[in-house]
Design a protein around this motif. Structure first.
Motif, PDB file in Angstrom:
ATOM      1  N   ARG A  99      53.036  36.469  48.605  1.00  0.00           N
ATOM      2  CA  ARG A  99      54.171  37.044  47.780  1.00  0.00           C
ATOM      3  C   ARG A  99      53.510  38.144  46.738  1.00  0.00           C
ATOM      4  O   ARG A  99      53.377  39.395  46.713  1.00  0.00           O
ATOM      5  N   ALA A 100      52.733  37.227  45.742  1.00  0.00           N
ATOM      6  CA  ALA A 100      52.649  38.010  44.640  1.00  0.00           C
ATOM      7  C   ALA A 100      51.459  38.744  44.323  1.00  0.00           C
ATOM      8  O   ALA A 100      51.009  39.846  44.350  1.00  0.00           O
ATOM      9  N   ALA A 101      49.969  38.432  45.776  1.00  0.00           N
ATOM     10  CA  ALA A 101      49.024  38.762  45.929  1.00  0.00           C
ATOM     11  C   ALA A 101      49.261  40.912  45.832  1.00  0.00           C
ATOM     12  O   ALA A 101      48.816  41.405  46.190  1.00  0.00           O
ATOM     13  N   ARG A 102      50.523  40.697  47.473  1.00  0.00           N
ATOM     14  CA  ARG A 102      51.028  41.767  47.815  1.00  0.00           C
ATOM     15  C   ARG A 102      51.251  42.573  46.669  1.00  0.00           C
ATOM     16  O   ARG A 102      50.798  44.167  46.741  1.00  0.00           O
ATOM     17  N   LEU A 103      52.272  42.311  45.770  1.00  0.00           N
ATOM     18  CA  LEU A 103      53.332  42.956  44.775  1.00  0.00           C
ATOM     19  C   LEU A 103      51.588  43.536  43.536  1.00  0.00           C
ATOM     20  O   LEU A 103      51.708  44.387  43.358  1.00  0.00           O
ATOM     21  N   LEU A 104      50.672  42.253  43.348  1.00  0.00           N
ATOM     22  CA  LEU A 104      49.954  43.084  43.158  1.00  0.00           C
ATOM     23  C   LEU A 104      48.280  44.182  43.908  1.00  0.00           C
ATOM     24  O   LEU A 104      48.278  45.240  42.988  1.00  0.00           O
ATOM     25  N   ARG A 105      49.183  43.609  44.525  1.00  0.00           N
ATOM     26  CA  ARG A 105      47.619  45.038  45.740  1.00  0.00           C
ATOM     27  C   ARG A 105      48.743  45.979  45.031  1.00  0.00           C
ATOM     28  O   ARG A 105      48.072  47.406  45.169  1.00  0.00           O
ATOM     29  N   ALA A 106      49.547  46.274  45.276  1.00  0.00           N
ATOM     30  CA  ALA A 106      50.574  47.377  45.290  1.00  0.00           C
ATOM     31  C   ALA A 106      51.063  47.903  44.118  1.00  0.00           C
ATOM     32  O   ALA A 106      50.668  49.393  44.043  1.00  0.00           O
ATOM     33  N   THR A 107      50.071  47.422  43.174  1.00  0.00           N
ATOM     34  CA  THR A 107      49.972  48.225  41.182  1.00  0.00           C
ATOM     35  C   THR A 107      48.828  48.627  41.226  1.00  0.00           C
ATOM     36  O   THR A 107      48.828  49.737  40.620  1.00  0.00           O
ATOM     37  N   GLY A 108      48.301  48.324  42.528  1.00  0.00           N
ATOM     38  CA  GLY A 108      46.204  49.023  42.353  1.00  0.00           C
ATOM     39  C   GLY A 108      45.778  48.481  41.425  1.00  0.00           C
ATOM     40  O   GLY A 108      44.549  48.579  41.223  1.00  0.00           O
ATOM     41  N   HIS A 109      46.097  47.134  40.950  1.00  0.00           N
ATOM     42  CA  HIS A 109      45.788  46.578  39.436  1.00  0.00           C
ATOM     43  C   HIS A 109      45.473  44.514  40.328  1.00  0.00           C
ATOM     44  O   HIS A 109      46.598  43.639  39.627  1.00  0.00           O
ATOM     45  N   PRO A 110      44.579  44.417  41.944  1.00  0.00           N
ATOM     46  CA  PRO A 110      44.512  43.095  41.526  1.00  0.00           C
ATOM     47  C   PRO A 110      43.679  42.625  40.945  1.00  0.00           C
ATOM     48  O   PRO A 110      43.007  42.967  39.639  1.00  0.00           O
ATOM     49  N   ALA A 111      44.401  41.029  41.349  1.00  0.00           N
ATOM     50  CA  ALA A 111      43.787  40.322  39.554  1.00  0.00           C
ATOM     51  C   ALA A 111      42.461  38.597  40.525  1.00  0.00           C
ATOM     52  O   ALA A 111      43.341  38.969  41.653  1.00  0.00           O
ATOM     53  N   PRO A 112      41.856  38.036  40.325  1.00  0.00           N
ATOM     54  CA  PRO A 112      40.962  37.254  40.966  1.00  0.00           C
ATOM     55  C   PRO A 112      42.079  35.851  40.907  1.00  0.00           C
ATOM     56  O   PRO A 112      42.836  36.010  40.178  1.00  0.00           O
ATOM     57  N   ILE A 113      41.754  35.727  42.685  1.00  0.00           N
ATOM     58  CA  ILE A 113      42.242  34.940  42.970  1.00  0.00           C
ATOM     59  C   ILE A 113      41.879  33.627  43.865  1.00  0.00           C
ATOM     60  O   ILE A 113      41.127  33.587  44.319  1.00  0.00           O
ATOM     61  N   VAL A 114      41.915  32.492  43.249  1.00  0.00           N
ATOM     62  CA  VAL A 114      40.867  30.844  44.073  1.00  0.00           C
ATOM     63  C   VAL A 114      42.665  30.550  44.511  1.00  0.00           C
ATOM     64  O   VAL A 114      43.211  30.184  44.784  1.00  0.00           O
ATOM     65  N   ALA A 115      41.767  30.468  46.108  1.00  0.00           N
ATOM     66  CA  ALA A 115      42.530  29.290  47.154  1.00  0.00           C
ATOM     67  C   ALA A 115      41.808  27.889  47.348  1.00  0.00           C
ATOM     68  O   ALA A 115      40.573  27.932  47.663  1.00  0.00           O
ATOM     69  N   THR A 116      42.211  26.975  46.753  1.00  0.00           N
ATOM     70  CA  THR A 116      41.346  25.737  47.306  1.00  0.00           C
ATOM     71  C   THR A 116      41.727  25.513  48.800  1.00  0.00           C
ATOM     72  O   THR A 116      43.432  25.305  49.222  1.00  0.00           O
ATOM     73  N   PRO A 117      41.446  23.831  49.614  1.00  0.00           N
ATOM     74  CA  PRO A 117      41.916  24.041  51.343  1.00  0.00           C
ATOM     75  C   PRO A 117      42.863  22.404  51.073  1.00  0.00           C
ATOM     76  O   PRO A 117      43.498  22.761  52.190  1.00  0.00           O
ATOM     77  N   ASP A 118      43.564  23.028  49.753  1.00  0.00           N
ATOM     78  CA  ASP A 118      45.019  22.260  50.162  1.00  0.00           C
ATOM     79  C   ASP A 118      45.964  23.019  49.187  1.00  0.00           C
ATOM     80  O   ASP A 118      47.663  22.061  49.157  1.00  0.00           O
ATOM     81  N   GLY A 119      45.751  24.406  49.853  1.00  0.00           N
ATOM     82  CA  GLY A 119      46.647  25.212  49.651  1.00  0.00           C
ATOM     83  C   GLY A 119      47.753  26.022  48.400  1.00  0.00           C
ATOM     84  O   GLY A 119      48.839  25.689  48.709  1.00  0.00           O
ATOM     85  N   ARG A 120      47.000  26.165  47.986  1.00  0.00           N
ATOM     86  CA  ARG A 120      46.936  26.035  46.320  1.00  0.00           C
ATOM     87  C   ARG A 120      46.754  27.285  45.493  1.00  0.00           C
ATOM     88  O   ARG A 120      45.393  26.983  46.337  1.00  0.00           O
ATOM     89  N   TRP A 121      47.122  27.702  45.487  1.00  0.00           N
ATOM     90  CA  TRP A 121      46.528  29.738  44.769  1.00  0.00           C
ATOM     91  C   TRP A 121      46.903  30.099  43.263  1.00  0.00           C
ATOM     92  O   TRP A 121      47.806  29.150  42.812  1.00  0.00           O
ATOM     93  N   LEU A 122      45.215  30.262  42.771  1.00  0.00           N
ATOM     94  CA  LEU A 122      45.357  30.146  41.510  1.00  0.00           C
ATOM     95  C   LEU A 122      44.758  31.865  40.693  1.00  0.00           C
ATOM     96  O   LEU A 122      44.349  32.046  41.195  1.00  0.00           O
ATOM     97  N   PHE A 123      45.652  32.226  40.317  1.00  0.00           N
ATOM     98  CA  PHE A 123      45.797  33.492  39.227  1.00  0.00           C
ATOM     99  C   PHE A 123      45.251  33.784  38.336  1.00  0.00           C
ATOM    100  O   PHE A 123      46.197  32.920  37.205  1.00  0.00           O
ATOM    101  N   HIS A 182      52.100  37.542  34.921  1.00  0.00           N
ATOM    102  CA  HIS A 182      53.353  36.622  34.942  1.00  0.00           C
ATOM    103  C   HIS A 182      54.602  37.557  35.523  1.00  0.00           C
ATOM    104  O   HIS A 182      55.188  36.707  36.343  1.00  0.00           O
ATOM    105  N   ALA A 183      54.650  38.838  35.221  1.00  0.00           N
ATOM    106  CA  ALA A 183      56.033  39.265  35.474  1.00  0.00           C
ATOM    107  C   ALA A 183      55.737  39.894  37.117  1.00  0.00           C
ATOM    108  O   ALA A 183      56.964  39.397  37.279  1.00  0.00           O
ATOM    109  N   VAL A 184      54.662  39.541  37.726  1.00  0.00           N
ATOM    110  CA  VAL A 184      54.014  40.019  39.006  1.00  0.00           C
ATOM    111  C   VAL A 184      54.935  38.365  39.981  1.00  0.00           C
ATOM    112  O   VAL A 184      55.954  38.537  41.125  1.00  0.00           O
ATOM    113  N   LEU A 185      54.822  37.300  39.175  1.00  0.00           N
ATOM    114  CA  LEU A 185      54.821  36.510  39.881  1.00  0.00           C
ATOM    115  C   LEU A 185      55.930  35.994  39.414  1.00  0.00           C
ATOM    116  O   LEU A 185      56.624  35.260  40.634  1.00  0.00           O
TER     117      LEU A 185
END
Length: 208
Positions: A99-123, A182-185
């Motif tokens: 949900r946060a990644a979609r909001l970031l894309r909408a602003t045109g300013h994506p953040a680096p995002i990491v995904a782990t195999p145990d289902g966690r995302w890191l912004f 933080h505001a997007v999250l």
């Protein structure tokens, strides 16, 4: 990848890739550290993720890329980055992350995002002094600041490999301001709460 094959040849190839990634990140000024891996204790089902190999890891931050290269020579260490100096990370679950990644894309300013195999995302963000109350009290967000670390690709877990959802070069290796992410999250949390309330109203109306 459902199960990790810890054969010697697999570890050797992965060690080379991990070493190359660590050197590249160090040249960009990121405080990388070698971490433990499930390969070192593959029989331990309680393994819950990598931790720094060196007890004095906090004193090793900012090591020259040549020293970083030496750390990985002959060792299939995982790849960690220390938080609180150059980079912070905000950890969320998959649904909130999407949900946060979609909001970031909408602003045109994506953040680096990491995904782990145990289902966690890191912004990944610039360093912050505090986490906003909306995030700190949600129970769904973990802030990695001073004294913490996070795994970076291609760190292996027992059942998969850490990977980029958005690579740093998409942002030109400039970390987004922590306040903006933080505001997007926080907006993503509000959306989730609104959706949950709407679902509860539907269930209540059907039950009535």
């Amino acid at each position: 990848m459902l199960d990790t094959d810890w054969s010697d040849s697999w570890r050797g190839a992965f060690r080379i890739e991990l070493r190359a990634e660590a050197i590249g990140l160090a040249w960009h000024g990121w405080p990388v550290l070698p971490g433990t891996s499930p390969a070192a204790d593959s029989g331990d089902e309680a393994w819950s993720g990598p931790v720094p190999v060196h007890h004095d890891w906090a004193d090793r931050l900012g090591a020259h890329p040549n020293e970083v290269a030496e750390w990985w020579n002959g060792h299939p260490y995982s790849l960690l980055v220390a938080t609180g100096k150059v980079v912070d990370a905000v950890e969320v679950d998959v649904e909130l992350g999407k949900r946060a990644a979609r909001l970031l894309r909408a602003t045109g300013h994506p953040a680096p995002i990491v995904a782990t195999p145990d289902g966690r995302w890191l912004f990944l963000t610039t360093v912050a002094d505090t986490l906003p109350e909306r995030l700190a009290t949600s129970g769904e967000v973990r802030w990695h600041g001073v004294g913490s670390w996070v795994p970076l690709p291609p760190t292996p877990f027992q059942h998969g490999v850490v990977h980029w959802r958005v690579k740093p070069d998409v942002w030109g290796w400039r970390l987004p301001e922590a306040d903006a992410v933080h505001a997007v999250l926080a907006r993503a949390l509000d959306q989730a709460d609104s959706l949950e309330r709407a679902q509860q109203l539907v269930v209540a109306s059907v039950a009535a």
